[in-house]
Design a protein around this motif. Structure first.
Motif, PDB file in Angstrom:
ATOM      1  N   SER A 104      15.166 -90.283  44.838  1.00  0.00           N
ATOM      2  CA  SER A 104      16.050 -90.366  43.677  1.00  0.00           C
ATOM      3  C   SER A 104      17.165 -89.341  43.826  1.00  0.00           C
ATOM      4  CB  SER A 104      15.273 -90.126  42.373  1.00  0.00           C
ATOM      5  OG  SER A 104      14.739 -88.829  42.354  1.00  0.00           O
ATOM      6  N   SER A 160      20.395 -95.611  45.649  1.00  0.00           N
ATOM      7  CA  SER A 160      21.670 -95.796  44.968  1.00  0.00           C
ATOM      8  C   SER A 160      22.378 -97.044  45.490  1.00  0.00           C
ATOM      9  CB  SER A 160      22.548 -94.561  45.202  1.00  0.00           C
ATOM     10  OG  SER A 160      23.813 -94.712  44.621  1.00  0.00           O
ATOM     11  N   LYS A 173      19.279-103.997  36.842  1.00  0.00           N
ATOM     12  CA  LYS A 173      19.848-102.705  36.468  1.00  0.00           C
ATOM     13  C   LYS A 173      18.867-101.800  35.720  1.00  0.00           C
ATOM     14  CE  LYS A 173      24.769-103.753  36.135  1.00  0.00           C
ATOM     15  NZ  LYS A 173      25.918-103.800  35.228  1.00  0.00           N
ATOM     16  N   SER A 175      16.124-100.415  36.332  1.00  0.00           N
ATOM     17  CA  SER A 175      15.511 -99.318  37.080  1.00  0.00           C
ATOM     18  C   SER A 175      16.538 -98.272  37.503  1.00  0.00           C
ATOM     19  CB  SER A 175      14.825 -99.861  38.335  1.00  0.00           C
ATOM     20  OG  SER A 175      13.855-100.803  38.000  1.00  0.00           O
ATOM     21  N   TYR A 176      17.794 -98.484  37.118  1.00  0.00           N
ATOM     22  CA  TYR A 176      18.876 -97.616  37.573  1.00  0.00           C
ATOM     23  C   TYR A 176      19.704 -97.101  36.396  1.00  0.00           C
ATOM     24  CZ  TYR A 176      17.877 -99.668  42.139  1.00  0.00           C
ATOM     25  OH  TYR A 176      17.263-100.076  43.285  1.00  0.00           O
ATOM     26  N   LEU A 189      24.893 -97.488  40.744  1.00  0.00           N
ATOM     27  CA  LEU A 189      23.586 -97.512  40.078  1.00  0.00           C
ATOM     28  C   LEU A 189      22.667 -96.559  40.835  1.00  0.00           C
ATOM     29  CD1 LEU A 189      23.147-101.384  39.677  1.00  0.00           C
ATOM     30  CD2 LEU A 189      23.968 -99.771  37.956  1.00  0.00           C
ATOM     31  N   GLU A 190      22.182 -95.531  40.135  1.00  0.00           N
ATOM     32  CA  GLU A 190      21.277 -94.566  40.742  1.00  0.00           C
ATOM     33  C   GLU A 190      19.869 -94.788  40.211  1.00  0.00           C
ATOM     34  OE1 GLU A 190      24.316 -90.849  41.572  1.00  0.00           O
ATOM     35  OE2 GLU A 190      22.971 -90.735  39.834  1.00  0.00           O
ATOM     36  N   LYS A 191      18.898 -94.779  41.119  1.00  0.00           N
ATOM     37  CA  LYS A 191      17.495 -95.006  40.752  1.00  0.00           C
ATOM     38  C   LYS A 191      17.043 -93.942  39.771  1.00  0.00           C
ATOM     39  CE  LYS A 191      13.054 -95.753  42.960  1.00  0.00           C
ATOM     40  NZ  LYS A 191      12.362 -95.699  44.268  1.00  0.00           N
ATOM     41  N   ARG A 192      16.343 -94.387  38.731  1.00  0.00           N
ATOM     42  CA  ARG A 192      15.816 -93.455  37.747  1.00  0.00           C
ATOM     43  C   ARG A 192      14.565 -92.774  38.284  1.00  0.00           C
ATOM     44  NH1 ARG A 192      16.625 -97.225  32.460  1.00  0.00           N
ATOM     45  NH2 ARG A 192      18.876 -97.101  32.510  1.00  0.00           N
TER      46      ARG A 192
END
Length: 193
Positions: A104, A160, A173, A175-176, A189-192
């Motif tokens: 992440s 990402s 989206k 999960s990001y 979009l960055e992974k949570r």
């Protein structure tokens, strides 16, 4: 044990060689060698010049570029043609940069990701919107498809995504976390965690 950070860039056309050289120079990276391969078994290996890359890739050969940067143990780029698109895979050995060995974007590695986003923006702006989608992560398995949804669903280990399509399915989206970076006319979009 260290791993490899992959930056997979799917383009609608080849990135201009001069833009690649300028970008590498701006980040203190030198090209050590450029090799053309017949396949992923490294058969038919031959050394080529930078200006021969497009011809080789259009002949369905794979390009392996060995890069050098003093602060990074090992890095390079693979280029191959996927249908009518071009896939660039920039890989970076994370030895000495353990903050990147994470699935992440964190406070410890976010500045590195910001630098990647800025470089992507620079490429996309100089080559007038040539980038279709980017997937960044550790030891990735980037799945090529013309359909962005399939790329996102079937690719593995992506931390990402950077994409042009602002209407990406909300299921993908969830999960990001969505963000933007100045100069980049694309969605990040960055992974949570």
């Amino acid at each position: 044990m260290t791993v490899v950070l992959d930056i997979n860039i799917l383009c609608n056309k080849m990135v201009e060689n001069e833009n690649v050289k300028t970008l590498l120079c701006n980040y203190g990276v030198c090209i050590e060698s450029v090799i053309s391969l017949a396949n992923w078994m490294w058969e038919g290996e031959q050394k080529i010049e930078l200006d021969q890359i497009e011809k080789e890739v259009d002949s369905n050969r794979i390009i392996a570029i060995q890069l050098k940067k003093p602060s990074i143990k090992d890095l390079g780029v693979y280029i191959e043609k996927c249908g009518e698109h071009y896939l660039y895979n920039l890989w970076i050995n994370t030895a000495g940069h353990e903050m990147l060995d994470c699935n992440s974007v964190t406070t410890k590695n976010s500045s590195f990701y910001e630098m990647i986003y800025e470089a992507i923006a620079e490429i996309d702006n100089k080559d007038s919107g040539c980038i279709k989608i980017v997937g960044i992560g550790l030891e990735t398995d980037f799945y090529f498809d013309k359909d962005i949804r399939s790329v996102m669903e079937k690719s593995r280990n992506i931390v990402s995504w950077i994409m042009r399509d602002r209407k990406t399915d909300s299921d993908l989206k969830k999960s990001y976390t969505e963000k933007s970076v100045g100069g980049l006319d694309m969605v990040i979009l960055e992974k949570r965690c």
